[in-house]
Write a protein that holds these residues in place. Structure first.
Motif, PDB file in Angstrom:
ATOM      1  N   LYS A  46       2.156   5.470   5.338  1.00  0.00           N
ATOM      2  CA  LYS A  46       2.801   6.759   5.096  1.00  0.00           C
ATOM      3  C   LYS A  46       4.319   6.605   5.224  1.00  0.00           C
ATOM      4  CE  LYS A  46       2.307  11.655   6.306  1.00  0.00           C
ATOM      5  NZ  LYS A  46       1.596  12.619   7.177  1.00  0.00           N
ATOM      6  N   ASN A  47       5.020   7.012   4.178  1.00  0.00           N
ATOM      7  CA  ASN A  47       6.484   6.958   4.192  1.00  0.00           C
ATOM      8  C   ASN A  47       7.018   8.047   5.118  1.00  0.00           C
ATOM      9  OD1 ASN A  47       9.300   7.536   3.387  1.00  0.00           O
ATOM     10  ND2 ASN A  47       8.884   6.001   1.783  1.00  0.00           N
ATOM     11  N   ARG A  48       7.773   7.648   6.134  1.00  0.00           N
ATOM     12  CA  ARG A  48       8.244   8.615   7.133  1.00  0.00           C
ATOM     13  C   ARG A  48       9.183   9.657   6.537  1.00  0.00           C
ATOM     14  NH1 ARG A  48       9.646   4.935  12.498  1.00  0.00           N
ATOM     15  NH2 ARG A  48       7.495   4.236  12.903  1.00  0.00           N
ATOM     16  N   GLU A  49       9.920   9.282   5.519  1.00  0.00           N
ATOM     17  CA  GLU A  49      10.884  10.215   4.928  1.00  0.00           C
ATOM     18  C   GLU A  49      10.223  11.167   3.933  1.00  0.00           C
ATOM     19  OE1 GLU A  49      14.068   7.975   3.281  1.00  0.00           O
ATOM     20  OE2 GLU A  49      14.708   7.134   5.214  1.00  0.00           O
ATOM     21  N   THR A  50       9.451  10.619   2.999  1.00  0.00           N
ATOM     22  CA  THR A  50       8.852  11.463   1.950  1.00  0.00           C
ATOM     23  C   THR A  50       7.507  12.039   2.369  1.00  0.00           C
ATOM     24  OG1 THR A  50       7.688   9.601   0.930  1.00  0.00           O
ATOM     25  CG2 THR A  50       9.957  10.025   0.209  1.00  0.00           C
ATOM     26  N   LYS A  51       6.894  11.470   3.414  1.00  0.00           N
ATOM     27  CA  LYS A  51       5.568  11.865   3.894  1.00  0.00           C
ATOM     28  C   LYS A  51       4.457  11.517   2.903  1.00  0.00           C
ATOM     29  CE  LYS A  51       7.549  13.701   7.481  1.00  0.00           C
ATOM     30  NZ  LYS A  51       7.532  12.954   8.757  1.00  0.00           N
ATOM     31  N   ASP A  52       4.825  10.783   1.858  1.00  0.00           N
ATOM     32  CA  ASP A  52       3.824  10.358   0.878  1.00  0.00           C
ATOM     33  C   ASP A  52       3.195   9.038   1.316  1.00  0.00           C
ATOM     34  OD1 ASP A  52       4.319  12.514  -0.791  1.00  0.00           O
ATOM     35  OD2 ASP A  52       5.935  11.465  -1.863  1.00  0.00           O
ATOM     36  N   TYR A  53       1.990   8.809   0.818  1.00  0.00           N
ATOM     37  CA  TYR A  53       1.320   7.542   1.119  1.00  0.00           C
ATOM     38  C   TYR A  53       1.699   6.504   0.068  1.00  0.00           C
ATOM     39  CZ  TYR A  53      -1.551   9.707   4.719  1.00  0.00           C
ATOM     40  OH  TYR A  53      -1.980  10.341   5.858  1.00  0.00           O
ATOM     41  N   GLU A  54       1.934   5.300   0.529  1.00  0.00           N
ATOM     42  CA  GLU A  54       2.258   4.199  -0.358  1.00  0.00           C
ATOM     43  C   GLU A  54       1.164   3.142  -0.250  1.00  0.00           C
ATOM     44  OE1 GLU A  54       6.047   2.928   1.020  1.00  0.00           O
ATOM     45  OE2 GLU A  54       7.123   4.660   0.156  1.00  0.00           O
ATOM     46  N   PHE A  55       0.722   2.659  -1.410  1.00  0.00           N
ATOM     47  CA  PHE A  55      -0.377   1.698  -1.452  1.00  0.00           C
ATOM     48  C   PHE A  55       0.140   0.339  -1.912  1.00  0.00           C
ATOM     49  CE2 PHE A  55      -2.088   5.917  -2.081  1.00  0.00           C
ATOM     50  CZ  PHE A  55      -3.169   5.939  -1.213  1.00  0.00           C
ATOM     51  N   GLY A  56      -0.469  -0.696  -1.403  1.00  0.00           N
ATOM     52  CA  GLY A  56      -0.047  -2.035  -1.785  1.00  0.00           C
ATOM     53  C   GLY A  56      -1.037  -3.070  -1.304  1.00  0.00           C
ATOM     54  N   PHE A  57      -0.624  -4.326  -1.310  1.00  0.00           N
ATOM     55  CA  PHE A  57      -1.475  -5.424  -0.858  1.00  0.00           C
ATOM     56  C   PHE A  57      -0.727  -6.249   0.185  1.00  0.00           C
ATOM     57  CE2 PHE A  57      -3.099  -4.505  -5.107  1.00  0.00           C
ATOM     58  CZ  PHE A  57      -4.453  -4.403  -4.856  1.00  0.00           C
ATOM     59  N   GLU A  58      -1.501  -6.873   1.050  1.00  0.00           N
ATOM     60  CA  GLU A  58      -0.903  -7.699   2.099  1.00  0.00           C
ATOM     61  C   GLU A  58      -1.803  -8.906   2.326  1.00  0.00           C
ATOM     62  OE1 GLU A  58      -0.009  -7.388   6.907  1.00  0.00           O
ATOM     63  OE2 GLU A  58      -0.310  -5.558   5.722  1.00  0.00           O
ATOM     64  N   GLU A  59      -1.194 -10.047   2.565  1.00  0.00           N
ATOM     65  CA  GLU A  59      -1.955 -11.244   2.903  1.00  0.00           C
ATOM     66  C   GLU A  59      -2.039 -11.350   4.429  1.00  0.00           C
ATOM     67  OE1 GLU A  59      -1.344 -14.673  -0.285  1.00  0.00           O
ATOM     68  OE2 GLU A  59       0.589 -13.864   0.387  1.00  0.00           O
ATOM     69  N   ILE A  60      -3.247 -11.484   4.930  1.00  0.00           N
ATOM     70  CA  ILE A  60      -3.443 -11.601   6.377  1.00  0.00           C
ATOM     71  C   ILE A  60      -4.096 -12.951   6.690  1.00  0.00           C
ATOM     72  CG2 ILE A  60      -3.662  -9.113   6.702  1.00  0.00           C
ATOM     73  CD1 ILE A  60      -6.703  -9.564   6.946  1.00  0.00           C
ATOM     74  N   GLU A  61      -3.857 -13.433   7.890  1.00  0.00           N
ATOM     75  CA  GLU A  61      -4.445 -14.708   8.303  1.00  0.00           C
ATOM     76  C   GLU A  61      -5.891 -14.515   8.738  1.00  0.00           C
ATOM     77  OE1 GLU A  61      -2.195 -16.738  11.246  1.00  0.00           O
ATOM     78  OE2 GLU A  61      -0.348 -16.827  10.050  1.00  0.00           O
ATOM     79  N   ILE A  62      -6.741 -15.456   8.353  1.00  0.00           N
ATOM     80  CA  ILE A  62      -8.148 -15.438   8.789  1.00  0.00           C
ATOM     81  C   ILE A  62      -8.520 -16.845   9.266  1.00  0.00           C
ATOM     82  CG2 ILE A  62      -8.864 -13.531   7.301  1.00  0.00           C
ATOM     83  CD1 ILE A  62      -9.994 -15.601   5.354  1.00  0.00           C
ATOM     84  N   GLY A  63      -9.479 -16.900  10.176  1.00  0.00           N
ATOM     85  CA  GLY A  63      -9.901 -18.176  10.732  1.00  0.00           C
ATOM     86  C   GLY A  63     -10.941 -18.880   9.884  1.00  0.00           C
ATOM     87  N   ASP A  64     -11.361 -20.060  10.356  1.00  0.00           N
ATOM     88  CA  ASP A  64     -12.324 -20.872   9.613  1.00  0.00           C
ATOM     89  C   ASP A  64     -13.653 -20.139   9.409  1.00  0.00           C
ATOM     90  OD1 ASP A  64     -10.426 -22.819   9.565  1.00  0.00           O
ATOM     91  OD2 ASP A  64     -11.322 -24.053  11.157  1.00  0.00           O
ATOM     92  N   ASN A  65     -14.113 -19.453  10.447  1.00  0.00           N
ATOM     93  CA  ASN A  65     -15.393 -18.761  10.341  1.00  0.00           C
ATOM     94  C   ASN A  65     -15.336 -17.631   9.308  1.00  0.00           C
ATOM     95  OD1 ASN A  65     -18.169 -18.220  11.376  1.00  0.00           O
ATOM     96  ND2 ASN A  65     -17.244 -16.250  11.921  1.00  0.00           N
ATOM     97  N   ALA A  66     -14.231 -16.888   9.316  1.00  0.00           N
ATOM     98  CA  ALA A  66     -14.065 -15.802   8.355  1.00  0.00           C
ATOM     99  C   ALA A  66     -14.010 -16.343   6.927  1.00  0.00           C
ATOM    100  CB  ALA A  66     -12.809 -15.001   8.664  1.00  0.00           C
ATOM    101  N   GLN A  67     -13.372 -17.510   6.748  1.00  0.00           N
ATOM    102  CA  GLN A  67     -13.325 -18.137   5.426  1.00  0.00           C
ATOM    103  C   GLN A  67     -14.734 -18.499   4.959  1.00  0.00           C
ATOM    104  OE1 GLN A  67     -10.703 -21.541   5.807  1.00  0.00           O
ATOM    105  NE2 GLN A  67      -9.248 -20.348   7.034  1.00  0.00           N
ATOM    106  N   TYR A  68     -15.511 -19.067   5.871  1.00  0.00           N
ATOM    107  CA  TYR A  68     -16.885 -19.479   5.554  1.00  0.00           C
ATOM    108  C   TYR A  68     -17.729 -18.267   5.165  1.00  0.00           C
ATOM    109  CZ  TYR A  68     -21.512 -21.587   6.055  1.00  0.00           C
ATOM    110  OH  TYR A  68     -22.786 -22.027   5.824  1.00  0.00           O
ATOM    111  N   VAL A  69     -17.633 -17.201   5.973  1.00  0.00           N
ATOM    112  CA  VAL A  69     -18.434 -15.996   5.740  1.00  0.00           C
ATOM    113  C   VAL A  69     -18.083 -15.356   4.401  1.00  0.00           C
ATOM    114  CG1 VAL A  69     -18.833 -13.627   6.523  1.00  0.00           C
ATOM    115  CG2 VAL A  69     -18.885 -15.509   8.165  1.00  0.00           C
TER     116      VAL A  69
END
Length: 406
Positions: A46-69
């Motif tokens: 949520k943009n604090r100034e406009t109060k609108d929601y902003e959508f996008g993508f983000e890369e997050i780190e995952i471990g070996d088990n999460a990669q396998y699953v």
């Protein structure tokens, strides 16, 4: 297809078709997660100034088990896609599948059919969101909304139990559920499952005016309503369920009993909202969907509401309902269809004078059951669904004994 985890050379999952040709995008996705240790997620801030929601993508780190699953769950999904009996659902175009089909895998296949635990369902949901978000992030694929439907959350939790529910609902149990509906529309939708063997999406396949489908003109329900009046002795009416409204695009004939058709006519005459739609069953909601054909998940959403109402009645008046079968929270709308198929198979065995266990996949009883249910009787894994009714007949008899003995 073949799915393998190459932990010697590439250290990622490999997906091959029947010709041992790699499925490029799934293999690239698995390579990405294993080499970078990252996963793509869709974000909402949520943009604090406009109060609108902003959508996008983000890369997050995952471990070996999460990669396998993630790699394993993607492989299970691709196997399901390969076996899906519809020309539009193939491995070649799996990246372009509408969310409806991906959510069918999560909600109908994993939760309702395979009875997978909440943990497995959550892993599959995370994995498929990760894969399709990755496709959106790197290849500009349209975003997919993949999630567990609210009505299925309880079912997924109940699947954690070691107790296996009996998928068969006795005729008296089905009647009890029908009686606790609040409208004619609700009753027809439930009866379509329990008396005609309809899937929830197939409730969209009932048309009023005569229509053209599967190569020729088909009789609509208005024509059957006329037959209902002109032929007072007729007890069974045939209706063509068009291939466009069935799973796998396989049309079939429904045999509608007189009382059921009378219920449909009463709904049409008294309760159906004014509408230009050719669908018999239309929404009576107060919102913009009013007058439009009911959506594909109407039966799925309706069943747990009615089932909970009946469970509460049984709990409040145990003596009155002592002779009824228990309705588990894991029971679903699809169990109406399973119960109908079991009855068709059972009655076929009785008429043929044969024991259910003696029925083979080449027998007339078996083939007729498959025809009534719209199952394919040839090809890979074609007989597996119909085979389930052999075991279900035994469950049916056990349930009848349990109820008879209180």
């Amino acid at each position: 297809m073949r799915v393998t985890n190459d932990n010697i050379y590439n250290n990622h999952w490999i997906y091959l078709d029947d010709n041992d040709v790699p499925l490029l995008l799934p293999c690239l996705y698995s390579r990405y997660t294993s080499s970078s240790g990252l996963s793509v997620v869709h974000t909402k801030t949520k943009n604090r100034e406009t109060k609108d929601y902003e959508f996008g993508f983000e890369e997050i780190e995952i471990g070996d088990n999460a990669q396998y699953v993630r790699g394993h769950q993607l492989g299970e999904f691709l196997k399901w896609v390969e076996d899906y009996d519809h020309p539009l659902v193939t491995l070649d175009n799996h990246t372009a599948l509408p969310s409806e089909y991906i959510n069918e895998y999560i909600n109908n296949h994993l939760i309702c059919s395979m009875k997978k635990s909440e943990i497995v369902v959550n892993r599959a949901t995370v994995a498929l969101n990760s894969y399709y978000d990755w496709l959106s992030f790197f290849f500009d694929n349209p975003l997919k909304k993949i999630f567990v439907f609210s009505v299925n959350r309880k079912i997924a939790k109940s699947n954690n139990k070691t107790k296996l529910i009996v998928k068969y609902l006795l005729p008296a149990t089905r009647e009890l559920l029908y009686r606790h509906t609040g409208t004619l529309l609700e009753e027809i939708v439930l009866r379509n499952g329990g008396e005609l063997g309809c899937r929830t999406k197939e409730n969209q396949g009932f048309f009023l005016a005569d229509y053209r489908a599967d190569g020729k003109k088909q009789m609509g329900l208005l024509s059957l309503f006329n037959e209902l009046i002109t032929d007072q002795d007729k007890e069974e009416f045939q209706y063509h369920l068009p291939s466009i409204n069935t799973k796998g695009g396989k049309a079939r004939t429904l045999y509608i009993q007189r009382s059921h058709l009378q219920l449909m006519k009463r709904y049409y005459d008294l309760e159906r909202p004014q509408s230009d739609s050719n669908h018999l069953l239309v929404s009576n909601s107060t919102n913009s969907s009013r007058g439009h054909g009911i959506d594909v998940r109407y039966g799925t959403r309706l069943f747990p509401v009615i089932a909970e109402k009946v469970r509460q009645k049984i709990q409040d008046y145990p003596e009155v309902y002592s002779g009824y079968q228990e309705i588990d929270v894991a029971h679903t709308y699809h169990h109406f269809r399973h119960s109908f198929g079991t009855d068709v198979f059972y009655e076929g065995c009785i008429q043929a004078g044969k024991n259910a266990e003696s029925i083979t996949t080449e027998s007339r009883v078996y083939i007729e059951t498959a025809r009534r249910m719209g199952h394919t009787v040839t090809g890979k894994n074609a007989n597996q669904t119909t085979k389930g009714y052999i075991h279900a007949v035994g469950q049916r008899e056990s349930l009848l004994k349990e109820v008879a003995n209180g």
